[in-house]
Structures are given as structure tokens and as C-alpha cells.
Design an enzyme around this catalytic site. Structure first.
Site, PDB file in Angstrom:
ATOM      1  N   GLU A 128     -18.860  27.673   3.009  1.00  0.00           N
ATOM      2  CA  GLU A 128     -19.140  26.656   2.001  1.00  0.00           C
ATOM      3  C   GLU A 128     -18.415  26.943   0.687  1.00  0.00           C
ATOM      4  O   GLU A 128     -18.321  26.077  -0.163  1.00  0.00           O
ATOM      5  CB  GLU A 128     -20.636  26.510   1.736  1.00  0.00           C
ATOM      6  CG  GLU A 128     -21.322  27.668   1.075  1.00  0.00           C
ATOM      7  CD  GLU A 128     -22.771  27.330   0.716  1.00  0.00           C
ATOM      8  OE1 GLU A 128     -23.014  27.028  -0.455  1.00  0.00           O
ATOM      9  OE2 GLU A 128     -23.633  27.375   1.589  1.00  0.00           O
TER      10      GLU A 128
ATOM     11  N   SER B 134     -23.903  31.817  -1.742  1.00  0.00           N
ATOM     12  CA  SER B 134     -23.911  31.829  -0.276  1.00  0.00           C
ATOM     13  C   SER B 134     -22.529  31.484   0.264  1.00  0.00           C
ATOM     14  O   SER B 134     -21.924  30.491  -0.155  1.00  0.00           O
ATOM     15  CB  SER B 134     -24.943  30.835   0.263  1.00  0.00           C
ATOM     16  OG  SER B 134     -26.243  31.209  -0.128  1.00  0.00           O
TER      17      SER B 134
END
Length: 348
Positions: free
Chosen positions: A344, A272
Site C-alpha cells: 500500500e 503499514s
């Protein structure tokens, strides 16, 4: 001291066992498969060797980057202009079972009791290796993390989140080395350098994709996890009943299959890209999809056509392609929704 001399000083330090290489390619050591080399690449065989290398490095104030499974990073095209230390050899596995108690599972009638068990594992152990090992011993609690790329150390550092569960929720203790507190050691004084972090429930230094290790000059070497065993043979050091092993592996496989169906392994990626933010009311991938960015390409990098929160390497991507595409997605989402997506993945 030049690069070559520094590497030789590490190799020749009194307690060092392991490998030291120069201009080591890093692309194949990451899941995104991009990036240049490390000036010096150090892979210690054990914790004593790690500290021995750090003693040399801290004396000359050499910058250090710690590499685990390489699953959440993008290495710059020019490489990492630091000493890269691999935790791959920091392994080990041990268990301490607690007192058995009555226990039932709706989907496995053979489970009649369980015992809490502390599993201690080296930071360099891959999550896949760990989930397979605990399956052999009849230990539950890690099924949702099956198929997660990366290592135990990385999962602690990032507080990896899978199917609504945080890895940090399982963490009891973490042993680490503080880069600002290393000194000469031998096998008799090693314990004086190894520090222990204890995790108590409710601590606010843990959170969504947040851990107390971020922003610190700490190198994780070992983690102790609070899990449960549903086969009492564990108390005798034996592998679990085959039926128990099969039950746990079936749970692991269901999550691995779900990852496969969602396209997690179709192409190289770093997982992700953007954190989810509850204030946005929907996952980041959904937002990116609604803005119409799925499939967007920049050089060899692409927002996955099947998942808005994945950026994939189509085979010839550069780190710069990925960086630009991340920025482009953030810009377009901000323009269209007002939301600021937070990356992230770590660019190093």
C-alpha cells in the site's frame, strides 16, 4: 524550456504567491526519511497560486507529483523527476452546525445534546492539527485518527483506515483541481476551475484503502467532513467547555498511546506496508510474523522486530533497500502461504 526557466515562469506568473526551489531535498519531507531531491519544488500559498502554477506546467506538459504529509510514500534514491507540488499551505478551517438533538454518552454524563456539524478543512492540514482543532470546539468523530501521520488530502486520497474506521466514511464533499482542465484564472474566475466531488453513502468507488481520487489527475484542495458537536457553545463560535475538550482529548490520547505501544513511532517508517486481505483470514502483519520475517534486514531497512507489517529505516536505509525488502517479504510469503501481499506504500 529548461528546468530553471520553468521554475522562473512559475514564480513570475501573474497570480502566483509561494516558493519555488530547485533540487529540493525530499527525505525530511517524508516519514520514511529516504530519497533524493525534486527537480522543482513548488509550494503555493493558496489555491489561486496553485492553479497559476498548474497553468504554466500544463502548457509545457510537465509531469507533476503532489506531496502531502509524505507518510505513505518512499521517494526513489535519485529523487522525483517531476515537478513536486506541496499542499502544505492549503489550509483553512470552517464549521457549519446543524440542529441540536438529545444525545447521551455512557462515559461522559455531561453530554446532553449534540448537533451534526460539517467541518471543512484545507487539504494541507495535518491530521494531528485537525484532531486538536475539533477537540477545542467539542467535536467528536475523529478520535480514532488521532496520531495518524499525514494530511487531510492524503487521508482522503488513500481512504485512511484506523481502528476499523475509514476516513471516507466521514467525507461529505471534496474540492479538487483536475489537471486536465486548468486554464488562466484570476481571483474572480477561480471558482470555474475548482470542482466539487460529493460523496453519497453506498458508492462503490470507495472501499478498503480505495478512493475515487486514485488513478485520477486530480489535486485535492479541501474536504468537508460530517462530524458531531457535543457542546452547543459551538453555535456561537466559542471554544467548548473545558470538560468537553478534556473528554475528547482523552479519547485522542488513548489512540495515540496505543500507536506508541505498538511501536508506530519508534523509527522512521511509511506506516503499514501491506494491505490486509480478509480472504487470508488474518492480518498481513500476523502472516509475516508466522513466516518468520520479523526483524529481517536488507541494508538499512528492516521489518520491524515488533510489527510484521512495518518496514523501518534504521538510520541509513536507501529507497532501494526498502523496495528490495518489500519484494523479498512478498516472495517469501507467497512461497510459504500462497498469499500475494499487496503493497500500500507508493514508490515514487
Amino acid at each position: 524550456m529548461n528546468i530553471r526557466e520553468l521554475g522562473e515562469a512559475i514564480k513570475n506568473s501573474e497570480n502566483f504567491e509561494g516558493t519555488v526551489s530547485f533540487n529540493e531535498p525530499l527525505a525530511d519531507r517524508t516519514t520514511m526519511k529516504v530519497g533524493g531531491p525534486a527537480l522543482i519544488f513548488v509550494e503555493p500559498d493558496d489555491v489561486l497560486s496553485l492553479v497559476s502554477a498548474l497553468v504554466v506546467l500544463t502548457k509545457v506538459k510537465a509531469p507533476v507529483f503532489v506531496l502531502g504529509g509524505g507518510s505513505n510514500i518512499v521517494v526513489k534514491d535519485e529523487g522525483i523527476r517531476k515537478v513536486v507540488i506541496s499542499t502544505a499551505k492549503l489550509r483553512g478551517f470552517s464549521m457549519v452546525p446543524g440542529k441540536p438533538m438529545p444525545f447521551e454518552l455512557e462515559d461522559f454524563e455531561q453530554a446532553k445534546e449534540c448537533c451534526p456539524i460539517t467541518v471543512t478543512v484545507g487539504a494541507g492540514t495535518s491530521i494531528n492539527e485537525l484532531t486538536e482543532m475539533v477537540s477545542k470546539y467539542g467535536i467528536i468523530g475523529l478520535q480514532k485518527f488521532a496520531g495518524l501521520p499525514g494530511t487531510v488530502g492524503g487521508a482522503c486520497f488513500m481512504n485512511a483506515r484506523c481502528y476499523g474506521e475509514d476516513f471516507g466514511d466521514l467525507v461529505m464533499q471534496v474540492k479538487y483541481i483536475d489537471l486536465d482542465d486548468v486554464h488562466y484564472v484570476n481571483k474572480f474566475t477561480l471558482d470555474s476551475v475548482v470542482k466539487t466531488y460529493t460523496h453519497y453513502k453506498g458508492q462503490d468507488d470507495w472501499g478498503y484503502k480505495k478512493s475515487p481520487f486514485q488513478g485520477k489527475r486530480w489535486i485535492i484542495i479541501e474536504a468537508s467532513l460530517a462530524l458531531s458537536c457535543i457542546d452547543m457553545y459551538i453555535t456561537e463560535g466559542c471554544f467548548a467547555n473545558p470538560a468537553v475538550q478534556d473528554y475528547i482529548r482523552s479519547g485522542n490520547s488513548s489512540y495515540i498511546k496505543d500507536r506508541e505501544e505498538k511501536g508506530h513511532f519508534k523509527a522512521p517508517s511509511a506506516g503499514s506496508v501491506f494491505k490486509n486481505n480478509r480472504e487470508f483470514g488474518k492480518p498481513s502483519g500476523k502472516i509475516i510474523d508466522e513466516v518468520g520475517l520479523k526483524g529481517t534486514k536488507m541494508g538499512g531497512a528492516q521489518v520491524a522486530p515488533w510489527h510484521g507489517n512495518f518496514i523501518i529505516n534504521n538510520g541509513n536505509a536507501t529507497a532501494e533497500d526498502i523496495r528490495k525488502l518489500v519484494g523479498f517479504v512478498q516472495e517469501k510469503v507467497k512461497e510459504n502461504t500462497g498469499f500475494s501481499l499487496e503493497s500500500e506504500i507508493i514508490f515514487v
